[in-house]
Design an enzyme around this catalytic site. Structure first.
Site, short mmCIF file in Angstrom:
data_model
loop_
_atom_site.label_atom_id
_atom_site.label_comp_id
_atom_site.label_asym_id
_atom_site.label_seq_id
_atom_site.Cartn_x
_atom_site.Cartn_y
_atom_site.Cartn_z
N TYR A 138 0.85 -1.19 0.00
CA TYR A 138 0.00 0.00 0.00
C TYR A 138 0.88 1.23 0.00
O TYR A 138 1.82 1.32 0.78
CB TYR A 138 -0.91 0.00 1.24
N ASP B 268 9.27 3.01 -0.24
CA ASP B 268 8.22 3.63 0.55
C ASP B 268 8.46 3.22 2.00
O ASP B 268 8.06 2.13 2.42
CB ASP B 268 6.84 3.17 0.05
N LYS C 230 4.23 9.10 8.83
CA LYS C 230 3.97 8.50 10.15
C LYS C 230 4.94 8.98 11.25
O LYS C 230 4.77 10.08 11.75
CB LYS C 230 3.91 6.98 10.01
C1 LIG Z 1 0.33 4.64 5.71
C2 LIG Z 1 1.09 4.42 4.50
C3 LIG Z 1 1.04 5.30 3.40
C4 LIG Z 1 0.06 6.44 3.33
O1 LIG Z 1 0.26 7.41 4.32
P1 LIG Z 1 -0.96 8.37 4.69
O2 LIG Z 1 -0.35 9.33 5.66
O3 LIG Z 1 -2.02 7.50 5.28
O4 LIG Z 1 -1.41 9.02 3.45
C5 LIG Z 1 1.90 5.10 2.35
N1 LIG Z 1 2.76 4.07 2.34
C6 LIG Z 1 2.82 3.20 3.34
C7 LIG Z 1 3.82 2.09 3.29
C8 LIG Z 1 1.99 3.32 4.44
O5 LIG Z 1 2.01 2.42 5.41
#
Ligand SMILES: *Cc1c(COP(=O)(O)O)cnc(C)c1O
Length: 430
Positions: free
Chosen positions: A144, A239, A267
């Protein structure tokens, strides 16, 4: 436990907000009917509106590696707020956090702050396309990367939990630029490069996959991605929105010693406030406006409250022994859970990496999307409900990570293991 107030709030919420929640992963649809509504968090604990206390293993889905309301972050935000909440002009705080990120993350020489992980991945991909002058993108099934159109293809997290990995509303013309490969399967990547040798702008990957439940990278997988992308002139995007400042202070790239071209963060670096960031080599980052032609902007980007919180967070995480301490907690928990499952005769596969873990209800080793999908979600549901009723707040989906924080005490961990004994027993009698 009594959930009357949560139930009442949910009744109102579903009339006003789609599904009653502002992010699908918060819904309890996969495990029950209504979510508990939270009143406050303190350390490792959450308190709901009915006054129930929980040990929290969501920790806001990653940001709260220090637990709720760590004093240093609360103070930093209070101080920042007294100087104004936003100016739309540069501040010293932005320079300070940029320096901390550049010093910490091996491949980042320059960084741009944004407001969410979604914005970070979206911007990194636009940059990769602008830089390479190519359009196609490879992502992995079950990973994701936020909810941008071209990333909602076979996506993980809530998209997976609720059975909409490829969302309506994404035009076919856009979806067709996204190619999907299998996580931990280099051949699936090689096949795509052979098919589209000079059309692929980038490979985006969670170096430690956390959105189909926790699936760590197989030996050589990330190294292989580095080599293939180099060979074909595509960029490698890590990511690290979950793994950044979690796998280690320098993220997963430091642990596995791989230098991606671009890195996405979020995060943890916001210390609990809305934030994201993307960074990489200077030569690539200088393609971003106003130096270069790739446009990206944000009214609240680099927001002083978020920067103050992030800086306070990174200062704490930079102290010696922090990562060892929290990993030990996660290891103790994983071991205790495995023993409890064994005793109850329930087959589980527990993946743990750094302060992340997932209990998969399956007999198989889980090192792929397919293996994760083989989990028994009915068993997870029973387990989840039992844990919730014993005051343990888990992600309401089989396909998510549990987040252990520094605020979790040894007592919290032992209480969780004790509760899991009952929960596995309930699963065994299904
Ligand atoms: C949470 C997450 C996102 C998206 O971040 P948001 O702040 O919710 O938009 C993107 N990549 C990864 C791996 C994530 O866990």
């Amino acid at each position: 436990m009594d959930f009357n107030k949560s139930q009442q709030l949910f009744k109102e919420a579903v009339e006003l907000i789609p599904g009653g929640v502002n992010s699908p992963v918060r819904a309890f649809k996969a495990v029950g009917d209504f979510p508990v509504f939270i009143d406050k968090g303190e350390g490792s604990k959450l308190y709901d509106v009915d006054g129930n206390e929980y040990i929290d293993y969501i920790c806001s889905w990653g940001p709260l590696l220090l637990g709720h309301q760590p004093e240093t972050i609360t103070k930093a935000v209070q101080e920042a707020l007294l100087k104004g909440s936003t100016y739309g002009a540069p501040t010293a705080l932005e320079v300070e956090i940029a320096k901390m990120i550049v010093d910490a993350v091996p491949s980042i020489e320059m960084v741009r702050m944004v407001n969410s992980g979604t914005e970070a991945t979206m911007s990194a991909i636009r940059l990769a396309r602008g830089y390479t002058k190519r359009n196609k993108l490879i992502k992995f099934e079950g990973c994701y990367h936020g909810h941008a159109d071209y990333l909602l293809i076979k996506a993980g997290s809530g998209a997976l939990t609720f059975g909409v990995p490829s969302s309506p509303g994404v035009p076919e013309s856009i979806a067709s630029e996204t190619l999907t490969a299998s996580y931990n399967d280099l051949d699936s990547v090689k096949r795509l490069f052979t098919q589209y040798p000079d059309q692929i702008a980038a490979v985006i990957v969670e170096p430690i996959a956390g959105n189909m439940g926790l699936v760590p990278p197989a030996e050589g997988f990330l190294q292989g991605l580095r080599e293939i992308t180099k060979e074909y002139g595509a960029l490698l995007i890590f990511d690290e929105v979950i793994s950044g400042f979690r796998a280690s202070y320098g993220g997963a790239q430091k642990v596995f010693n791989i230098m991606p071209d671009l890195t996405c963060l979020g995060k943890i670096i916001g210390g609990g406030l809305p934030v994201g960031a993307y960074g990489g080599r200077k030569e690539i980052m200088e393609q971003v406006a106003p130096v270069g032609p790739v446009y990206q902007a944000g009214t609240l980007s680099g927001n002083p409250l978020a920067m103050a919180a992030g800086i306070a967070m990174l200062k704490e995480l930079g102290k010696p022994g922090v990562y060892e301490t929290v990993e030990t907690k996660a290891k103790t928990l994983a071991k205790g859970l495995q023993e409890a499952a064994d005793k109850a005769g329930v087959k589980v596969a527990i993946n743990q990496s750094a302060s992340l873990l997932t209990v998969f209800f399956t007999e198989d080793v889980v090192c792929s999307y397919t293996a994760a999908m083989g989990s028994d979600t009915a068993k997870f549901k029973v387990f989840f409900q039992s844990m919730l009723n014993q005051g343990i707040y888990l992600p309401p989906s089989q396909f998510e990570c549990w987040f252990v924080s520094l605020a979790h005490s040894d007592e919290d961990i032992q209480k969780t293991i004790a509760a899991a004994k009952n929960a596995f027993a309930a699963v065994a009698t299904m």
